[in-house]
Design an enzyme around this catalytic site. Structure first.
Site, PDB file in Angstrom:
ATOM      1  N   ASP A 192      -1.295   6.960   6.523  1.00  0.00           N
ATOM      2  CA  ASP A 192      -2.375   5.793   6.140  1.00  0.00           C
ATOM      3  C   ASP A 192      -2.752   4.828   6.955  1.00  0.00           C
ATOM      4  O   ASP A 192      -2.010   3.992   7.417  1.00  0.00           O
ATOM      5  CB  ASP A 192      -2.065   5.182   4.678  1.00  0.00           C
ATOM      6  N   LYS A 229     -12.088  -1.799   7.050  1.00  0.00           N
ATOM      7  CA  LYS A 229     -11.123  -2.905   7.907  1.00  0.00           C
ATOM      8  C   LYS A 229     -11.859  -2.714   9.158  1.00  0.00           C
ATOM      9  O   LYS A 229     -12.220  -3.752   9.631  1.00  0.00           O
ATOM     10  CB  LYS A 229      -9.878  -2.512   7.801  1.00  0.00           C
ATOM     11  N   TRP A 278       0.855  -1.192  -0.039  1.00  0.00           N
ATOM     12  CA  TRP A 278       0.105   0.174  -0.028  1.00  0.00           C
ATOM     13  C   TRP A 278       0.869   1.178  -0.005  1.00  0.00           C
ATOM     14  O   TRP A 278       0.359   2.231  -0.494  1.00  0.00           O
ATOM     15  CB  TRP A 278      -1.029  -0.119   1.104  1.00  0.00           C
TER      16      TRP A 278
END
Length: 360
Positions: free
Chosen positions: A171, A195, A102
């Site tokens: 993030d 999530k 990511w």
């Protein structure tokens, strides 16, 4: 219906209580005569949900004054571009840490918009470890320094955060609200909801107010953080149902005792799994540096890929799904976010023991 234990990395398992509350109100929201997802986003019913969601985020995370909480679309992937668009001036530069898949995507977008200084590259270790936070420093004239607090694919997690001169941007899509943190360490925190917060469709952005002034007027309206801060995240029709679900999950988090209690619960679940891996002899193997193993995404390997496929199939037959590792790395991945109950992890540990005995 018997619910399975959902170990998918995202969209992920949600608290049953939150799902049941949404089910109860889906057709007739609190006696209003229509569903919340049908009513205007300017209605008093939705306004109460919108306001409560932002207030709960501030309360649970202890967001100090001088920060705005935004509810945006586009997922965390949109933030990979919005952060440099808003914070990095034309011809400017930023710093980034490359800690996994990511972070790599955030890096690729930032490079399209300015100069990127890589202050840490975990590629040589196959993204199995992280740097000492004290060693991570921003460079001269950097607009910000970006980290990914938890890498869902590689299973590494920052346990402490760098102290940097440039604003720290994180993030936190896969571990936000899983533990207490000091928001004032950060210039921006952003997180896709799917999530730990709710279903996909909404992204939480917590931004220090002085950084809003960096956004250039040349940006399209939706891509400008100031647009959303000034409109209270109601510049356009927000993802109403996703935000409603986030509110229900946040209320559930409060009932669990808040982030301190949740952190202890998450550490206990992760310890159960890592202990099962470490005490299996060499049957199970976690490649991640023990200092930085994620409490959210536990990754491990078996002696062969054939055994890994069999493990996933047999676990699925016993009501445990989503254990296949990401296609880019293979192996097994158990995502044990806030809403994964301890009994789900205990069932997985028991299965791991019996599977190892049968196939060692």
């Amino acid at each position: 219906m018997a619910r399975v234990y959902n170990f998918y990395a995202g969209p992920a398992t949600l608290p049953v209580e939150a799902l049941q509350e949404a089910q109860k109100n889906l057709v007739d929201y609190e006696g209003s005569g229509l569903s919340l997802i049908e009513t205007s986003h300017r209605s008093k019913e939705y306004d109460a949900v919108h306001t409560a969601t932002i207030d709960l985020i501030k309360e649970l995370l202890g967001v100090p004054s001088g920060y705005s909480v935004l509810l945006l679309g586009g997922g965390a992937s949109m933030q990979f571009g919005m952060v440099p668009m808003n914070l990095m001036p034309q011809g400017g530069s930023c710093d980034m840490t490359l800690t996994g898949s990511w972070a790599k995507k955030a890096l690729a977008d930032a490079k399209k918009l300015g100069t990127v200084h890589l202050v840490y590259d975990g590629g040589d270790s196959a993204f199995t470890t992280l740097p000492d936070p004290a060693s991570v420093q921003s460079s001269a004239n950097s607009s910000y320094l970006h980290i990914t607090s938890n890498e869902t694919i590689e299973g590494v997690q920052w346990k402490r955060f760098p102290q940097t001169e440039a604003p720290l941007v994180a993030d936190m899509s896969s571990d936000i609200l899983s533990r207490p943190l000091s928001v004032d360490q950060f210039g921006i925190i952003y997180a896709g909801a799917q999530k730990n917060l709710g279903p996909s469709g909404v992204t939480i952005v917590i931004i220090r107010d002085d950084l809003l002034e960096r956004a250039p007027d040349s940006l399209p309206a939706y891509l400008n953080y100031r647009t959303h801060a000034k409109s209270g995240s109601l510049y356009n029709t927000p993802p109403v149902f996703s935000i409603y679900m986030v509110k229900l999950v946040l209320e559930w988090l409060q009932r669990q005792g808040g982030l301190g209690a949740m952190a202890e619960r998450n550490r206990k679940k992760a310890a159960l799994l890592y202990d099962a891996i470490e005490t299996s002899g060499s049957f199970y193997r976690c490649p991640v540096d023990p200092r930085y193993r994620s409490d959210m995404n536990v990754v491990f390997r078996l002696p062969s890929e054939d055994l890994e496929k069999r493990f996933v199939t047999e676990a699925g037959a016993t009501g445990m799904i989503g254990l296949k590792g990401h296609r880019s790395v293979g192996g097994i991945r158990a995502s044990i976010y806030n809403a994964m109950p301890e009994e789900g992890v205990s069932k997985l540990v028991s299965f791991m023991s019996s599977f190892a005995q049968a196939h060692a």
